[in-house]
Each structure stands twice: as structure tokens, then as C-alpha cells.
Design an enzyme around this catalytic site. Structure first.
Site, PDB file in Angstrom:
ATOM      1  N   LYS A  79      -8.528  -5.603  12.903  1.00 19.81           N
ATOM      2  CA  LYS A  79      -9.759  -5.227  12.184  1.00 19.81           C
ATOM      3  C   LYS A  79     -11.003  -5.187  13.080  1.00 19.81           C
ATOM      4  CE  LYS A  79      -8.777  -6.603   7.430  1.00 19.81           C
ATOM      5  NZ  LYS A  79      -9.261  -7.376   6.288  1.00 19.81           N
ATOM      6  N   GLY A  86     -12.935 -14.079   7.979  1.00 16.63           N
ATOM      7  CA  GLY A  86     -13.316 -12.678   7.806  1.00 16.63           C
ATOM      8  C   GLY A  86     -13.592 -12.332   6.349  1.00 16.63           C
ATOM      9  N   ASP A 116     -13.429  -4.093   1.946  1.00 17.81           N
ATOM     10  CA  ASP A 116     -13.261  -5.427   1.335  1.00 17.81           C
ATOM     11  C   ASP A 116     -14.556  -5.838   0.625  1.00 17.81           C
ATOM     12  OD1 ASP A 116     -10.621  -5.915   1.976  1.00 17.81           O
ATOM     13  OD2 ASP A 116     -11.093  -6.918   3.874  1.00 17.81           O
ATOM     14  N   SER A 132       0.802  -1.229   0.000  1.00 16.44           N
ATOM     15  CA  SER A 132       0.000   0.000   0.000  1.00 16.44           C
ATOM     16  C   SER A 132       0.837   1.282   0.000  1.00 16.44           C
ATOM     17  CB  SER A 132      -0.970   0.005   1.179  1.00 16.44           C
ATOM     18  OG  SER A 132      -1.851  -1.078   1.043  1.00 16.44           O
TER      19      SER A 132
END
Ligand code: NAP
Length: 267
Positions: A64, A121, A98, A16
Site C-alpha cells: 500500500k 494503517g 478505505d 474481491s
């Protein structure tokens, strides 16, 4: 200057910073994207510093869920999926890009006969995304069957009907499925599902969340089946991050930079 980062543990493998910093430079945007490695035991001590020093941030494993109590607003999908991967600091808003990235990248085709592998997840984000585009029935297989049953119960709450099965029934299930979605980590290190080409012959589409080439993707391609790999979901969730952070979006350029950086990583 607008400052962003990714928090996680570990994060050093993340592409990223390279992608966003190159993009900011090329569009003349006064922005910076950094990396903050936060060990689980330091999370509560460090999270306020992240909110204070960054305008927005991405959240990856294992934080998360842990970031949720520190937020003031949660986007509906993130609340249902139960995981946050994108935060806006000024209003402490958390989102899950996502599921958005999945929706943007999932081919528009006949969505009957969807088989989803996995119950972690990513499976939740994918299943929620499928419901958002109008799919109301899927078959879900997982190695740990009890987890598939838990997801079945969870998905009931937003109108997705799941037929849950153990992963070792995959060969039989594939006789009736048309679309196979892999949300497990199988294939990340070259691992294979116990499948032969014959088992895949009914499929029209393989969607694999793994960013890199996997034996499943290779087998599908060799058979002429349409294969979408995890880079598409990753790219599209990154586009959603930019939108959420109000960064100007030049999609063709962002795509070019994304492909360039990802192409230099393991493939
Ligand atoms: P997770 O919550 O830990 O879930 C992992 C899933 O994989 C579980 O269903 C687990 O089954 C299954 N699994 C792991 N090893 C297995 C094996 N050897 N055989 C069969 N099943 C196995 O992980 P996650 O966060 O959902 O992530 C899953 C994958 O998605 C990762 O590879 C991640 O990199 C990828 N991902 C991609 C994107 C993208 O944008 N492309 C976004 C997010 C994640 P059990 O329940 O039986 O353990």
C-alpha cells in the site's frame, strides 16, 4: 475488456475476484477482476506489468505504501493517510478508498465521545475519515503508546485533536466515551479485549473494522448497543472503487452479491 485485479502478498484469501466478477457478469459488463500475488522482493520488477495489463487495481498488504513512487497523481486523503488501495492505470492515479468506505458506513449520530483503538494503517484512514465528516477531537488508545503519540502529531496537521493513551487505560476511558471504534486486528482470531459488559454500558455505538464476528461485537450486541462490523467499511470501499474505475453502479445488486459472497466466508 476492462481488466482489474488485486495485488498483495498473500492475496489468495481475497473475496474481491468473486464479488466483482459475479457483479460484472450480472450487469453484462465486459470486465474481469483477477489476483496478482507479488512477493515483496518482486514488487519493483512486476509493478510496470500491472500498470500495462490492468485498467485499474486494488493494492493490499504489504504494497500500500510501496506503490506511491509509481504514481503520477495522488488523491488528497491517500496522500495524508500515506497508503494507496485503489489505482487507475491510465493516469497512474492512486486513491485510498478505505477512508471513503469508512465515511460512507459510519452512522450519522452524535459524534461526541469517540474512542479509537489502534494506531496502524486502518486507524489513519478512520481518523482522516472522521475529520472529513467534521469530528475534531477523539481519544486514541494503542498497545504501543509511542505509536499513538506519533498519530497525535500526524493528525495535528489536518486539525484533528487527539488525546493519546496506552491501551491498558481503556476501562477508565470507557467511563466517558460514547462511541468505540476498533481499528486493531484484535478479534480477528477470536481475541478479546480485557473488558466486561459493565465497561461498555456507556456506549451508544461500537464500530469494529473486523469483517467477521468478534467477541467485542458479540458483547455489544448482547447489550443492545448498535454494532457496525467491518463488512460495511469493506462494502463501501468496494463501491468507491467501482466509481473511481467508472464501472456502472447498481448498488442494490452489488450489495446482494457482496452479502452473498461474504456470507459464504467465515462468519
Ligand atoms: P496494522 O497497521 O498492522 O495495525 C495493527 C494495529 O492493531 C496496531 O495498532 C496494533 O498495535 C494493534 N494490535 C495488533 N495486535 C494487537 C493485540 N494483540 N493487542 C492490542 N493491539 C493489537 O494493521 P491495519 O492495516 O491497520 O489493519 C488492522 C485491521 O483492520 C486488520 O484486522 C484488517 O483486516 C482490518 N481492516 C479492515 C478494513 C475494512 O474494510 N473493514 C480495511 C482495512 C483493514 P501495536 O501498534 O501496539 O502493534
Amino acid at each position: 475488456m476492462e481488466k482489474f485485479c488485486i495485488i498483495g502478498y498473500p492475496v489468495s484469501h481475497s473475496a474481491s475476484p468473486k464479488i466483482y466478477n459475479e457483479y460484472f457478469k450480472r450487469i453484462n459488463y465486459d470486465g474481469f477482476y483477477g489476483m496478482e500475488e507479488i512477493a515483496p522482493e518482486n514488487f519493483e520488477n512486476r509493478i510496470d506489468h500491472i500498470f500495462e495489463h490492468y485498467d485499474g487495481f486494488n493494492v493490499t498488504i504489504p504494497h500500500k505504501e510501496r506503490v506511491i513512487p509509481h504514481l503520477k497523481m495522488i488523491e488528497e486523503g491517500a496522500r495524508i493517510v500515506g497508503a494507496i488501495n485503489c489505482v487507475v492505470s491510465k493516469n497512474r492515479k492512486g486513491c485510498n478508498t478505505d477512508w471513503m468506505g469508512f465515511v460512507r458506513s459510519f452512522p450519522k449520530t452524535d459524534w461526541n465521545g469517540i474512542i479509537v483503538l489502534g494506531a496502524g494503517g486502518t486507524a489513519r484512514a478512520v481518523i482522516y475519515g472522521l475529520r472529513k465528516i467534521g469530528v475534531s477531537r477523539i481519544t486514541l488508545l494503542n498497545r504501543t503508546y509511542t505509536k499513538a503519540l506519533s498519530l497525535k502529531k500526524w493528525a495535528d496537521s489536518f486539525g484533528m485533536e487527539i488525546t493519546a493513551k496506552p491501551l491498558d487505560t481503556l476501562k477508565q476511558v470507557l467511563k466517558y466515551g460514547k462511541i468505540l471504534i476498533n481499528t486493531t486486528s484484535v478479534g480477528m482470531r477470536g481475541e478479546k479485549f480485557d473488558l466486561s459488559m459493565k465497561d461498555l454500558e456507556n456506549l451508544n455505538l461500537i464500530y469494529d473494522v473486523i469483517y467477521f464476528k468478534t467477541p467485542l461485537q458479540e458483547m455489544g450486541k448482547a447489550m443492545g448497543i448498535k454494532v457496525v462490523d467491518g463488512k460495511e467499511m469493506l462494502y463501501n470501499q468496494a463501491v468507491e472503487n467501482l466509481k473511481i474505475w467508472d464501472v456502472p453502479l447498481v448498488e442494490s445488486l452489488f450489495r446482494e452479491i457482496f452479502n452473498d459472497v461474504m456470507g459464504k466466508m467465515r462468519s
